[in-house]
Design a protein around this motif. Structure first.
Motif, mmCIF file in Angstrom:
data_model
loop_
_atom_site.group_PDB
_atom_site.id
_atom_site.type_symbol
_atom_site.label_atom_id
_atom_site.label_comp_id
_atom_site.label_asym_id
_atom_site.label_seq_id
_atom_site.Cartn_x
_atom_site.Cartn_y
_atom_site.Cartn_z
ATOM 1 N N TRP A 24 0.728 -1.211 -0.031
ATOM 2 C CA TRP A 24 0.069 0.042 0.051
ATOM 3 C C TRP A 24 0.722 1.172 0.098
ATOM 4 O O TRP A 24 2.079 1.151 0.604
ATOM 5 N N PHE A 25 0.279 2.115 -0.516
ATOM 6 C CA PHE A 25 1.291 3.693 -0.705
ATOM 7 C C PHE A 25 0.042 4.820 -0.688
ATOM 8 O O PHE A 25 -1.044 4.577 -1.296
ATOM 9 N N ASN A 26 0.481 5.905 -0.336
ATOM 10 C CA ASN A 26 -0.328 7.037 -0.518
ATOM 11 C C ASN A 26 -0.071 7.886 -1.636
ATOM 12 O O ASN A 26 1.315 7.636 -2.438
ATOM 13 N N ARG A 27 -0.706 9.029 -1.864
ATOM 14 C CA ARG A 27 -0.325 9.876 -3.045
ATOM 15 C C ARG A 27 1.121 10.389 -2.889
ATOM 16 O O ARG A 27 1.792 10.568 -3.877
ATOM 17 N N SER A 28 1.441 10.893 -1.871
ATOM 18 C CA SER A 28 2.425 11.639 -1.700
ATOM 19 C C SER A 28 3.940 10.530 -1.768
ATOM 20 O O SER A 28 4.805 10.966 -2.418
ATOM 21 N N ALA A 29 3.759 9.432 -1.411
ATOM 22 C CA ALA A 29 4.724 8.334 -1.866
ATOM 23 C C ALA A 29 4.976 8.159 -3.184
ATOM 24 O O ALA A 29 6.182 8.005 -3.856
ATOM 25 N N ASN A 30 3.662 7.933 -3.880
ATOM 26 C CA ASN A 30 3.797 7.828 -5.468
ATOM 27 C C ASN A 30 4.605 9.005 -6.021
ATOM 28 O O ASN A 30 5.215 8.775 -7.113
ATOM 29 N N ALA A 31 4.329 10.154 -5.677
ATOM 30 C CA ALA A 31 4.884 11.351 -6.349
ATOM 31 C C ALA A 31 6.215 11.266 -6.009
ATOM 32 O O ALA A 31 7.240 12.040 -7.056
ATOM 33 N N LEU A 32 6.592 10.928 -4.794
ATOM 34 C CA LEU A 32 8.220 10.933 -4.376
ATOM 35 C C LEU A 32 9.011 9.850 -5.148
ATOM 36 O O LEU A 32 10.095 9.896 -5.602
ATOM 37 N N LEU A 33 8.391 8.763 -5.415
ATOM 38 C CA LEU A 33 8.932 7.502 -6.006
ATOM 39 C C LEU A 33 8.711 7.045 -7.354
ATOM 40 O O LEU A 33 9.650 6.648 -7.864
ATOM 41 N N ALA A 34 7.563 7.339 -7.850
ATOM 42 C CA ALA A 34 7.340 6.937 -9.262
ATOM 43 C C ALA A 34 7.431 7.979 -10.364
ATOM 44 O O ALA A 34 7.600 8.883 -9.939
ATOM 45 N N PRO A 35 8.003 7.600 -11.582
ATOM 46 C CA PRO A 35 8.030 8.340 -12.562
ATOM 47 C C PRO A 35 6.623 9.191 -12.937
ATOM 48 O O PRO A 35 5.500 8.809 -12.449
ATOM 49 N N PRO A 36 6.550 10.210 -13.232
ATOM 50 C CA PRO A 36 5.603 11.212 -13.553
ATOM 51 C C PRO A 36 4.399 10.471 -14.255
ATOM 52 O O PRO A 36 4.714 9.807 -15.376
ATOM 53 N N GLY A 37 3.371 10.350 -13.938
ATOM 54 C CA GLY A 37 2.177 9.626 -14.541
ATOM 55 C C GLY A 37 2.074 8.092 -14.289
ATOM 56 O O GLY A 37 1.131 7.648 -14.643
ATOM 57 N N ALA A 38 3.192 7.693 -13.607
ATOM 58 C CA ALA A 38 3.099 6.201 -13.290
ATOM 59 C C ALA A 38 2.591 5.931 -11.875
ATOM 60 O O ALA A 38 2.546 6.925 -10.882
ATOM 61 N N SER A 39 2.370 4.481 -11.536
ATOM 62 C CA SER A 39 1.946 4.322 -10.289
ATOM 63 C C SER A 39 3.018 3.094 -9.805
ATOM 64 O O SER A 39 3.477 2.287 -10.415
#
Length: 348
Positions: A24-39
């Motif tokens: 599980w991850f939240n939105r901020s973690a996705n923004a910090l770790l994933a490439p733009p537009g990816a999950s």
């Protein structure tokens, strides 16, 4: 009672299963770790960040929390304070973005180097006073003898140039010992704005957007007055017709002298012609000026005064004009006690 939504947090949260896959991850973690537009999806954490993967392995193996301050997650290009905690069969990762803190510290380090150069310049100026006085005295003797008109004219020219250089030296070396007392920031700003507007004979309008909750600063009022006087005159000399002064309290300021403390943030915005890009990195160094007739001491003194108060000045280019952002620590009574993080620090 309002429902808590983890996606509203600026802190990134990731839960990693025992097999290393993201649960599980939240939105901020996705923004910090994933490439733009990816999950992030359910990828193995080590594929997202080998460093995080290694720290998860350590937490699983040791069964205790781990703290990695200012960790560079190279794949994501993020700098974070990472906290990892065992949680049953999983590991909970907290990622606190610190890019602004790191940027401010780099700026503070650069400002300190500039201040060291300023101090060297001041000492050099002190050493120059006596020989300059000797040169001026010799020129006076030549002029007094009046042997011929040309010699007298050259002697007068020498005296004028010596006086000009001495005035520059005094202007830069004139900041002596600080006398700290409670200072009303808005009164100082109002006084300096009134003075510079009068100097411009109606050619400069100063707008104010003040936060009335800002308490008095522990500062040297004369030096703070000089700081803002230099900035406002700098704006006027840059061709500004309007200057806007904005004050705010900055909670959890990135000021490195007072980590996590509060600061008064003062923005001096103008609609002048700005600063050439080639000068921006060395803008606060002595003898650097964008004007033909500029001495190059005004902004050096501004940074020198700010650093002496535990603050910092930075230049921010605007679409039309310039912003000089000043941060000054608030009185210690305003700030709470600094907390300290617990847990084991990661090596490297």
């Amino acid at each position: 009672m309002r429902h808590f939504d983890p996606d509203e947090l600026a802190t990134g949260l990731v839960r990693v299963a025992a097999d290393g896959r993201i649960e599980w991850f939240n939105r901020s973690a996705n923004a910090l770790l994933a490439p733009p537009g990816a999950s992030l999806g359910r990828c193995p954490i080590h594929q997202i960040s080998p460093a995080l993967g290694e720290w998860v392995r350590q937490v699983n193996g040791q069964g205790r929390s781990l703290y990695a301050p200012e960790a560079l997650l190279e794949e994501a290009g993020s700098v974070v304070d990472a906290y990892l905690h065992p949680s049953g069969e999983s590991v909970l990762i907290e990622l606190h973005p610190v890019a602004e803190r790191v940027r401010q510290r780099e700026m503070a380090d650069r400002a300190d180097r500039q201040q060291a150069l300023s101090l060297m310049t001041r000492r050099l100026a002190h050493e120059l006073r006596n020989p300059l006085a000797g040169v001026r005295g010799a020129a006076q003797l030549i002029a007094a003898r009046g042997s011929d008109e040309t010699s007298s004219r050259h002697a007068a020219m020498i005296q004028r140039e010596v006086d000009r250089i001495t005035a520059l030296i005094e202007r830069f070396a004139g900041n002596g010992e600080r006398r700290t007392a409670p200072v009303n920031l808005h009164r100082v700003l109002a006084q300096t704005a009134e003075l510079v507007a009068a100097e411009q004979h109606g050619g400069l309008r100063v707008e104010r957007d003040f936060d009335p909750s800002i308490p008095e600063l522990a500062a040297d009022e004369g030096q703070v007055h000089q700081l803002f006087l230099n900035l406002l005159r700098n704006a006027a000399q840059a061709g500004a017709g309007v200057v806007r002064l904005t004050t705010r309290i900055e909670h959890g300021s990135p000021l490195m002298d007072r980590p996590g403390g509060h600061a008064a943030r003062i923005d001096v915005d103008d609609d002048g012609h700005g600063v050439p890009e080639a000068l921006r990195e060395k803008l606060f160094l002595p003898l650097v000026s964008g004007r033909d007739q500029g001495s190059g001491f005004g902004l050096a003194i501004v940074q020198q005064i700010a650093r002496a108060h535990g603050g910092l000045v930075e230049y921010v280019p605007l679409e039309a004009g310039s912003r000089f952002r000043v941060r000054l620590p608030l009185d210690p009574a305003v700030s709470g006690d600094d907390g300290q993080a617990t847990g084991e620090s990661a090596d490297g």
